[in-house]
Design a protein around this motif. Structure first.
Motif, PDB file in Angstrom:
ATOM      1  N   ASN A 127       3.845  -8.194   0.345  1.00 38.40           N
ATOM      2  CA  ASN A 127       2.546  -8.576  -0.211  1.00 38.40           C
ATOM      3  C   ASN A 127       1.721  -7.312  -0.408  1.00 38.40           C
ATOM      4  O   ASN A 127       1.241  -6.721   0.557  1.00 38.40           O
ATOM      5  N   PHE A 128       1.562  -6.885  -1.657  1.00 36.31           N
ATOM      6  CA  PHE A 128       0.836  -5.663  -1.969  1.00 36.31           C
ATOM      7  C   PHE A 128      -0.569  -5.988  -2.471  1.00 36.31           C
ATOM      8  O   PHE A 128      -0.719  -6.785  -3.399  1.00 36.31           O
ATOM      9  N   PRO A 129      -1.621  -5.358  -1.899  1.00 37.53           N
ATOM     10  CA  PRO A 129      -2.943  -5.424  -2.534  1.00 37.53           C
ATOM     11  C   PRO A 129      -2.857  -4.865  -3.951  1.00 37.53           C
ATOM     12  O   PRO A 129      -1.965  -4.069  -4.271  1.00 37.53           O
ATOM     13  N   LYS A 130      -3.790  -5.258  -4.776  1.00 41.89           N
ATOM     14  CA  LYS A 130      -3.722  -4.938  -6.207  1.00 41.89           C
ATOM     15  C   LYS A 130      -3.563  -3.453  -6.498  1.00 41.89           C
ATOM     16  O   LYS A 130      -2.685  -3.045  -7.281  1.00 41.89           O
ATOM     17  N   LYS A 131      -4.382  -2.608  -5.897  1.00 41.95           N
ATOM     18  CA  LYS A 131      -4.328  -1.188  -6.226  1.00 41.95           C
ATOM     19  C   LYS A 131      -3.047  -0.529  -5.712  1.00 41.95           C
ATOM     20  O   LYS A 131      -2.496   0.369  -6.368  1.00 41.95           O
ATOM     21  N   GLU A 132      -2.560  -0.956  -4.557  1.00 42.97           N
ATOM     22  CA  GLU A 132      -1.295  -0.415  -4.066  1.00 42.97           C
ATOM     23  C   GLU A 132      -0.167  -0.793  -5.026  1.00 42.97           C
ATOM     24  O   GLU A 132       0.703   0.036  -5.339  1.00 42.97           O
ATOM     25  N   PHE A 133      -0.171  -2.046  -5.492  1.00 44.28           N
ATOM     26  CA  PHE A 133       0.858  -2.477  -6.431  1.00 44.28           C
ATOM     27  C   PHE A 133       0.780  -1.673  -7.726  1.00 44.28           C
ATOM     28  O   PHE A 133       1.797  -1.189  -8.241  1.00 44.28           O
ATOM     29  N   GLU A 134      -0.423  -1.540  -8.277  1.00 42.56           N
ATOM     30  CA  GLU A 134      -0.583  -0.816  -9.536  1.00 42.56           C
ATOM     31  C   GLU A 134      -0.161   0.643  -9.399  1.00 42.56           C
ATOM     32  O   GLU A 134       0.425   1.221 -10.324  1.00 42.56           O
ATOM     33  N   LEU A 135      -0.454   1.239  -8.256  1.00 39.34           N
ATOM     34  CA  LEU A 135      -0.070   2.630  -8.028  1.00 39.34           C
ATOM     35  C   LEU A 135       1.444   2.769  -7.990  1.00 39.34           C
ATOM     36  O   LEU A 135       2.024   3.646  -8.644  1.00 39.34           O
ATOM     37  N   LEU A 136       2.117   1.901  -7.235  1.00 38.22           N
ATOM     38  CA  LEU A 136       3.579   1.936  -7.167  1.00 38.22           C
ATOM     39  C   LEU A 136       4.193   1.671  -8.528  1.00 38.22           C
ATOM     40  O   LEU A 136       5.118   2.376  -8.958  1.00 38.22           O
ATOM     41  N   TYR A 137       3.686   0.665  -9.221  1.00 38.46           N
ATOM     42  CA  TYR A 137       4.239   0.309 -10.525  1.00 38.46           C
ATOM     43  C   TYR A 137       4.076   1.444 -11.529  1.00 38.46           C
ATOM     44  O   TYR A 137       5.010   1.778 -12.281  1.00 38.46           O
ATOM     45  N   PHE A 138       2.908   2.059 -11.531  1.00 44.46           N
ATOM     46  CA  PHE A 138       2.655   3.156 -12.462  1.00 44.46           C
ATOM     47  C   PHE A 138       3.609   4.328 -12.206  1.00 44.46           C
ATOM     48  O   PHE A 138       4.201   4.874 -13.151  1.00 44.46           O
ATOM     49  N   LEU A 139       3.763   4.704 -10.956  1.00 48.64           N
ATOM     50  CA  LEU A 139       4.665   5.817 -10.632  1.00 48.64           C
ATOM     51  C   LEU A 139       6.107   5.465 -10.984  1.00 48.64           C
ATOM     52  O   LEU A 139       6.847   6.291 -11.529  1.00 48.64           O
ATOM     53  N   ALA A 140       6.510   4.216 -10.679  1.00 49.52           N
ATOM     54  CA  ALA A 140       7.886   3.811 -10.954  1.00 49.52           C
ATOM     55  C   ALA A 140       8.184   3.734 -12.445  1.00 49.52           C
ATOM     56  O   ALA A 140       9.333   3.897 -12.875  1.00 49.52           O
ATOM     57  N   LYS A 141       7.149   3.486 -13.261  1.00 48.85           N
ATOM     58  CA  LYS A 141       7.338   3.456 -14.719  1.00 48.85           C
ATOM     59  C   LYS A 141       7.562   4.852 -15.288  1.00 48.85           C
ATOM     60  O   LYS A 141       8.023   5.005 -16.416  1.00 48.85           O
ATOM     61  N   HIS A 142       7.194   5.874 -14.509  1.00 45.09           N
ATOM     62  CA  HIS A 142       7.341   7.254 -14.976  1.00 45.09           C
ATOM     63  C   HIS A 142       8.136   8.064 -13.953  1.00 45.09           C
ATOM     64  O   HIS A 142       7.623   9.029 -13.377  1.00 45.09           O
ATOM     65  N   PRO A 143       9.378   7.670 -13.686  1.00 44.04           N
ATOM     66  CA  PRO A 143      10.161   8.339 -12.640  1.00 44.04           C
ATOM     67  C   PRO A 143      10.385   9.816 -12.950  1.00 44.04           C
ATOM     68  O   PRO A 143      10.628  10.203 -14.100  1.00 44.04           O
ATOM     69  N   GLY A 144      10.264  10.640 -11.922  1.00 41.83           N
ATOM     70  CA  GLY A 144      10.492  12.069 -12.070  1.00 41.83           C
ATOM     71  C   GLY A 144       9.305  12.851 -12.577  1.00 41.83           C
ATOM     72  O   GLY A 144       9.316  14.082 -12.552  1.00 41.83           O
ATOM     73  N   LYS A 145       8.259  12.168 -13.028  1.00 44.57           N
ATOM     74  CA  LYS A 145       7.075  12.857 -13.539  1.00 44.57           C
ATOM     75  C   LYS A 145       6.051  13.026 -12.420  1.00 44.57           C
ATOM     76  O   LYS A 145       5.751  12.083 -11.687  1.00 44.57           O
ATOM     77  N   VAL A 146       5.507  14.221 -12.322  1.00 43.21           N
ATOM     78  CA  VAL A 146       4.517  14.514 -11.286  1.00 43.21           C
ATOM     79  C   VAL A 146       3.119  14.215 -11.805  1.00 43.21           C
ATOM     80  O   VAL A 146       2.744  14.628 -12.901  1.00 43.21           O
TER      81      VAL A 146
END
Length: 227
Positions: free
Chosen positions: A157-176
């Motif tokens: 169960n992820f709070p909204k901002k934690e989910f969005e942060l994980l999703y955003f990073l995972a959509k751009h793998p390898g990018k800093v």
């Protein structure tokens, strides 16, 4: 913009409840109010608001504890929580975000500015809704439409901002991404929060799914690992 959006206001000051209810209903929002945190949690369970305006300094149960309890409710995983408070100390802001707040506004409240902030949040939220999309990385699955994170057979169960942060990073793998980049992309340019807020949310994501997915690039920021 308001449509059928629902907003819950939790504050122990009757004048503030009346002021916010009047201005929000004038904008077309469905509004419920609670004068303390315990009642706020109970109302939130059945009302399931799209956004919660939550005072920090309340007798009995303060806003930080109330926020923490609300973030444990799966039905509120997509709910925005904005703290309204007279406290301006940095530690109060950090505590707010550590317990799942999305934004932080200081009193006295200026209704026009608050309405503008709320409308901006809902506009950004609508823009971010995209097609059904799932990200699978090893044993990790992230489902944007279902707001689900699953690792092996465990669902988190992820709070909204934690989910969005994980999703955003995972959509751009390898990018800093720098902390400033992440603040801009996740919180938006109209929300003023500390860069350390990103560190707090990254830590909480790692506590759930483990340390192997998001790497810290010292002096730069974070990236999602390709494998």
């Amino acid at each position: 913009m308001s449509g059928n959006k629902k907003i819950l206001v939790v504050d122990d000051e009757e004048d503030i409840l009346d002021l916010l209810r009047y201005n929000l209903e004038k904008e077309g929002y469905q509004v419920k109010v609670a004068e303390d945190g315990i009642k706020g949690v109970e109302i939130a369970k059945t009302f399931v608001p799209d956004l919660i305006l939550l005072d920090i300094m309340m007798p009995g149960q303060d806003g930080v504890e109330t926020c923490r309890q609300m973030r444990e409710l799966s039905e509120l995983s997509g709910t925005f929580i904005i703290f309204l408070t007279a406290r301006v100390e940095e530690y109060s802001e950090v505590a707010a975000f550590e317990n799942g707040a999305d934004d932080y506004l200081t009193k006295p409240i200026k209704p026009r500015a608050l309405m503008s902030r709320i409308n901006a949040i809902f506009r950004r939220s609508k823009k971010e809704i995209d097609t059904e999309e799932k990200i699978n990385v090893g044993d990790l699955m992230i489902d944007k439409q279902g707001f689900i994170v699953r690792k092996n057979e465990t669902e988190f169960n992820f709070p909204k901002k934690e989910f969005e942060l994980l999703y955003f990073l995972a959509k751009h793998p390898g990018k800093v991404f720098s902390r400033e980049d992440l603040l801009h992309n996740i919180w938006g340019s109209d929300v003023y929060v500390l860069t350390r807020t990103v560190d707090v949310h990254i830590r909480k994501v790692r506590e759930k799914i483990g340390d192997g997915y998001i790497s810290t690039i010292k002096g730069v920021g974070y990236k999602f690992e390709l494998d």
